[in-house]
Design a protein around this motif. Structure first.
Motif, PDB file in Angstrom:
ATOM      1  N   GLN A 223      -2.974   2.880  21.659  1.00 17.58           N
ATOM      2  CA  GLN A 223      -2.098   1.727  21.689  1.00 17.58           C
ATOM      3  C   GLN A 223      -1.457   2.327  20.125  1.00 17.58           C
ATOM      4  O   GLN A 223       0.327   1.644  20.298  1.00 17.58           O
ATOM      5  CB  GLN A 223      -2.416   0.799  21.296  1.00 17.58           C
ATOM      6  CG  GLN A 223      -3.980  -0.491  21.939  1.00 17.58           C
ATOM      7  CD  GLN A 223      -4.412  -1.095  21.396  1.00 17.58           C
ATOM      8  OE1 GLN A 223      -5.275  -1.313  20.732  1.00 17.58           O
ATOM      9  NE2 GLN A 223      -4.270  -2.414  21.397  1.00 17.58           N
ATOM     10  N   VAL A 224      -1.399   3.292  19.169  1.00 13.46           N
ATOM     11  CA  VAL A 224      -0.280   3.603  18.479  1.00 13.46           C
ATOM     12  C   VAL A 224      -0.703   5.280  18.464  1.00 13.46           C
ATOM     13  O   VAL A 224      -1.631   5.898  18.197  1.00 13.46           O
ATOM     14  CB  VAL A 224      -0.882   3.145  16.767  1.00 13.46           C
ATOM     15  CG1 VAL A 224       0.094   3.765  16.147  1.00 13.46           C
ATOM     16  CG2 VAL A 224      -1.199   1.709  17.032  1.00 13.46           C
ATOM     17  N   ASP A 225       0.737   5.564  18.286  1.00 19.94           N
ATOM     18  CA  ASP A 225       1.108   7.297  18.542  1.00 19.94           C
ATOM     19  C   ASP A 225       1.318   7.726  17.042  1.00 19.94           C
ATOM     20  O   ASP A 225       1.594   6.330  15.948  1.00 19.94           O
ATOM     21  CB  ASP A 225       2.369   7.379  19.462  1.00 19.94           C
ATOM     22  CG  ASP A 225       2.709   7.210  20.748  1.00 19.94           C
ATOM     23  OD1 ASP A 225       0.783   7.054  21.013  1.00 19.94           O
ATOM     24  OD2 ASP A 225       3.361   7.010  21.397  1.00 19.94           O
ATOM     25  N   GLY A 226       0.862   8.892  16.525  1.00 21.33           N
ATOM     26  CA  GLY A 226       0.949   9.532  15.462  1.00 21.33           C
ATOM     27  C   GLY A 226       0.681   9.001  14.489  1.00 21.33           C
ATOM     28  O   GLY A 226       0.673   9.540  13.454  1.00 21.33           O
ATOM     29  N   LEU A 227      -1.100   8.812  14.515  1.00 16.37           N
ATOM     30  CA  LEU A 227      -1.604   8.447  13.475  1.00 16.37           C
ATOM     31  C   LEU A 227      -2.034   9.407  12.359  1.00 16.37           C
ATOM     32  O   LEU A 227      -1.694  10.312  12.860  1.00 16.37           O
ATOM     33  CB  LEU A 227      -3.286   7.366  14.150  1.00 16.37           C
ATOM     34  CG  LEU A 227      -2.917   6.143  14.499  1.00 16.37           C
ATOM     35  CD1 LEU A 227      -3.993   5.989  14.772  1.00 16.37           C
ATOM     36  CD2 LEU A 227      -2.086   5.390  13.763  1.00 16.37           C
ATOM     37  N   ASP A 228      -2.009   9.192  10.920  1.00 18.92           N
ATOM     38  CA  ASP A 228      -2.068  10.114  10.030  1.00 18.92           C
ATOM     39  C   ASP A 228      -3.861  10.595   9.828  1.00 18.92           C
ATOM     40  O   ASP A 228      -4.765  11.301   9.717  1.00 18.92           O
ATOM     41  CB  ASP A 228      -2.289  10.188   8.982  1.00 18.92           C
ATOM     42  CG  ASP A 228      -0.309  10.501   9.396  1.00 18.92           C
ATOM     43  OD1 ASP A 228      -0.092  11.909   9.883  1.00 18.92           O
ATOM     44  OD2 ASP A 228       0.715   9.939   8.999  1.00 18.92           O
ATOM     45  N   ALA A 229      -3.962   9.105  10.031  1.00 16.67           N
ATOM     46  CA  ALA A 229      -5.838   8.553   9.126  1.00 16.67           C
ATOM     47  C   ALA A 229      -6.305   7.266  10.184  1.00 16.67           C
ATOM     48  O   ALA A 229      -5.464   6.803  10.631  1.00 16.67           O
ATOM     49  CB  ALA A 229      -6.283   8.735   8.068  1.00 16.67           C
ATOM     50  N   VAL A 230      -7.761   7.641  10.022  1.00 18.47           N
ATOM     51  CA  VAL A 230      -8.786   5.810  10.455  1.00 18.47           C
ATOM     52  C   VAL A 230      -9.153   5.922   9.412  1.00 18.47           C
ATOM     53  O   VAL A 230     -10.115   6.756   9.316  1.00 18.47           O
ATOM     54  CB  VAL A 230      -9.144   6.095  12.157  1.00 18.47           C
ATOM     55  CG1 VAL A 230      -9.806   4.724  12.566  1.00 18.47           C
ATOM     56  CG2 VAL A 230      -7.720   6.845  13.056  1.00 18.47           C
TER      57      VAL A 230
ATOM     58  N   THR B 274       0.909  -0.914   0.092  1.00 19.76           N
ATOM     59  CA  THR B 274      -0.350   0.141  -0.043  1.00 19.76           C
ATOM     60  C   THR B 274       0.470   1.040   0.051  1.00 19.76           C
ATOM     61  O   THR B 274       0.691   2.887  -0.119  1.00 19.76           O
ATOM     62  CB  THR B 274      -0.513   0.019   1.266  1.00 19.76           C
ATOM     63  OG1 THR B 274       0.316   0.121   2.637  1.00 19.76           O
ATOM     64  CG2 THR B 274      -1.850  -1.099   1.408  1.00 19.76           C
ATOM     65  N   GLY B 275       2.088   0.970   0.193  1.00 22.04           N
ATOM     66  CA  GLY B 275       2.870   1.970   0.174  1.00 22.04           C
ATOM     67  C   GLY B 275       2.877   3.102   2.067  1.00 22.04           C
ATOM     68  O   GLY B 275       3.135   4.236   1.971  1.00 22.04           O
ATOM     69  N   ALA B 276       1.761   2.662   2.605  1.00 22.76           N
ATOM     70  CA  ALA B 276       1.162   2.816   3.913  1.00 22.76           C
ATOM     71  C   ALA B 276       1.853   2.338   4.778  1.00 22.76           C
ATOM     72  O   ALA B 276       2.394   1.218   5.570  1.00 22.76           O
ATOM     73  CB  ALA B 276      -0.076   3.156   3.916  1.00 22.76           C
TER      74      ALA B 276
ATOM     75  N   ARG C 154      -0.372   6.952   0.944  1.00 24.08           N
ATOM     76  CA  ARG C 154       0.882   6.612   0.864  1.00 24.08           C
ATOM     77  C   ARG C 154       1.847   7.659   1.561  1.00 24.08           C
ATOM     78  O   ARG C 154       1.486   8.826   1.883  1.00 24.08           O
ATOM     79  CB  ARG C 154       1.115   7.155  -0.319  1.00 24.08           C
ATOM     80  CG  ARG C 154       2.992   6.696  -0.748  1.00 24.08           C
ATOM     81  CD  ARG C 154       3.407   6.536  -2.532  1.00 24.08           C
ATOM     82  NE  ARG C 154       2.838   5.492  -3.044  1.00 24.08           N
ATOM     83  CZ  ARG C 154       1.086   6.231  -3.965  1.00 24.08           C
ATOM     84  NH1 ARG C 154       0.987   7.234  -4.179  1.00 24.08           N
ATOM     85  NH2 ARG C 154       0.805   5.447  -5.135  1.00 24.08           N
ATOM     86  N   GLY C 155       2.817   6.816   2.515  1.00 25.06           N
ATOM     87  CA  GLY C 155       3.400   7.582   3.694  1.00 25.06           C
ATOM     88  C   GLY C 155       2.983   7.668   4.629  1.00 25.06           C
ATOM     89  O   GLY C 155       3.110   8.688   5.391  1.00 25.06           O
ATOM     90  N   LYS C 156       1.553   7.828   4.661  1.00 22.85           N
ATOM     91  CA  LYS C 156       0.852   7.809   6.415  1.00 22.85           C
ATOM     92  C   LYS C 156       0.932   6.796   7.128  1.00 22.85           C
ATOM     93  O   LYS C 156       1.127   5.404   6.758  1.00 22.85           O
ATOM     94  CB  LYS C 156      -0.266   8.535   5.843  1.00 22.85           C
ATOM     95  CG  LYS C 156      -0.110   9.990   5.022  1.00 22.85           C
ATOM     96  CD  LYS C 156      -1.535  10.453   4.991  1.00 22.85           C
ATOM     97  CE  LYS C 156      -1.488  11.476   4.052  1.00 22.85           C
ATOM     98  NZ  LYS C 156      -3.012  11.750   3.538  1.00 22.85           N
ATOM     99  N   ARG C 157       0.570   7.120   8.391  1.00 25.53           N
ATOM    100  CA  ARG C 157       0.535   5.840   9.623  1.00 25.53           C
ATOM    101  C   ARG C 157      -1.106   5.564   9.206  1.00 25.53           C
ATOM    102  O   ARG C 157      -1.653   6.913  10.144  1.00 25.53           O
ATOM    103  CB  ARG C 157       0.642   6.743  11.017  1.00 25.53           C
ATOM    104  CG  ARG C 157       2.665   6.180  10.340  1.00 25.53           C
ATOM    105  CD  ARG C 157       3.095   7.162  12.399  1.00 25.53           C
ATOM    106  NE  ARG C 157       3.072   6.405  12.965  1.00 25.53           N
ATOM    107  CZ  ARG C 157       3.222   5.630  14.137  1.00 25.53           C
ATOM    108  NH1 ARG C 157       4.408   4.739  13.176  1.00 25.53           N
ATOM    109  NH2 ARG C 157       3.371   5.031  14.847  1.00 25.53           N
ATOM    110  N   ILE C 158      -1.922   4.488   8.940  1.00 22.37           N
ATOM    111  CA  ILE C 158      -3.658   4.245   9.389  1.00 22.37           C
ATOM    112  C   ILE C 158      -3.560   3.732  10.321  1.00 22.37           C
ATOM    113  O   ILE C 158      -3.126   2.457   9.997  1.00 22.37           O
ATOM    114  CB  ILE C 158      -3.479   4.303   8.092  1.00 22.37           C
ATOM    115  CG1 ILE C 158      -2.789   5.074   6.528  1.00 22.37           C
ATOM    116  CG2 ILE C 158      -4.826   4.013   7.672  1.00 22.37           C
ATOM    117  CD1 ILE C 158      -3.232   6.278   6.485  1.00 22.37           C
ATOM    118  N   GLY C 159      -4.776   3.860  11.202  1.00 21.81           N
ATOM    119  CA  GLY C 159      -4.737   3.291  11.653  1.00 21.81           C
ATOM    120  C   GLY C 159      -6.564   2.331  10.456  1.00 21.81           C
ATOM    121  O   GLY C 159      -6.845   2.516  10.553  1.00 21.81           O
TER     122      GLY C 159
END
Length: 322
Positions: free
Chosen positions: A167-174, A35-37, A294-299
């Motif tokens: 549980q997860v730090d620094g998410l950009d999106a869910v 996915t690139g994420a 792409r490149g993001k931290r996704i829940g």
């Protein structure tokens, strides 16, 4: 109907803590590369009763007064809310009656009965479901716990994303699936309070895209009986869930039947976990829209694992509409 607040979420979490699992977050380097994420899967398929809906159902059931509880609870549901409410009612020792479409997966019907719930079947449409249910309530006097258009249920579902943020730090999106909108509303409720900078994406099948069309139109558009492999996402938005969708959701993304089934297969093969078709819709939409993520931290919320192992969709589902 009262819109729940974050104080309701905190109270719900304390109320339901003895009756739910604190579910894990899993990752997959393969799916990250694909996915690139950076994907973080909140695994509600490991939840009690096999689905996130036990959170909202437990909050509703254990929040009842003794007088109300004696009459029992009732609902209409295609599956996971039905078995979750049956689970919660069983833990409190009160009766539960559920109206389910006769096309609901046998695994979910078996689970409802296994938890002590009584099933009354109806036709696979929203109108039939609601009409049959009205008869049930008139006969039993049970407390109606709506699958999603209920402030108690939404507050309970919100505890899932509250856990995820711990549980997860620094998410950009869910990204979470959307049918009636209980999970996405709970996600909006927690994130808008705790992390308002995180984007919220709702994921939906192309063939049951009423939420996407509602989002674009600015008002609820309801389909009565859509046909999709994602059986948990066939119901329309209601007033409470629409409030959260229109005010807090960044976008509603969709995926085809083929894409949903392939995403489900990918998770089974690569992560070695059992999850149902509705839970695959978020990954399917991420794969369809790589530039968004792409490149993001996704829940990614995997909402449930109650699948009929004798009828896996890659073997059974007629994937393209006739």
């Amino acid at each position: 109907m009262t819109v729940p607040t974050f104080d309701d979420v905190v109270a719900a979490h304390e109320r339901i803590r003895p009756y739910i699992h604190h579910t894990p977050v899993l990752t997959s380097s393969y799916l990250d590369e694909l996915t690139g994420a950076h994907l973080f899967f909140k695994c509600e398929n490991f939840q009690k009763a096999g689905a996130f809906k036990v959170r909202g159902a437990s909050n509703a059931v254990f929040g009842l007064s003794e007088a109300m509880a004696k009459r029992g609870v009732a609902t209409h549901s295609s599956g996971n809310h039905a078995l979750s409410l049956s689970y919660a009612a069983g833990r409190r020792g009160i009766p539960c009656t559920v109206v389910m479409p006769h096309t609901a997966p046998q695994a979910k019907k078996d689970a409802v009965r296994g938890y002590g719930g009584k099933i009354i079947e109806c036709e696979p449409s929203t109108s039939s479901r609601e009409a049959t249910f009205a008869e049930v309530v008139a006969q039993t006097g049970a407390e109606f716990v709506h699958p999603y258009n209920d402030s108690r249920v939404i507050a309970g579902q919100a505890t899932c994303s509250r856990e995820l943020l711990r549980q997860v730090d620094g998410l950009d999106a869910v990204v979470a699936p959307i049918g009636g909108g209980g999970m996405i509303s709970g996600t909006c409720l927690s994130l808008s309070t705790l992390a308002p900078g995180i984007q919220i994406y709702a994921a939906e099948p192309d063939q049951a895209d009423d939420a996407a069309r509602s989002f674009r139109a600015g008002h609820i558009i309801a389909d009565d009986a859509p046909v999709t492999v994602a059986d948990g996402l066939k119901v329309p938005l209601k007033e409470l869930t629409w409030h959260f969708v229109q005010n807090f959701v960044t976008d509603v993304l969709t995926a085809s039947e083929d894409e949903i089934v392939e995403a489900m297969k990918l998770i089974w093969k690569r992560m070695k976990i059992v999850m149902e078709p509705s839970s695959a819709v978020p990954l399917a939409t991420i794969l369809r829209n790589p530039d968004v993520f792409r490149g993001k931290r996704i829940g990614v919320i995997i909402t449930g694992g109650n699948v009929d192992l004798d009828h896996l969709p890659w073997n059974q589902w007629p994937r393209r509409p006739s």
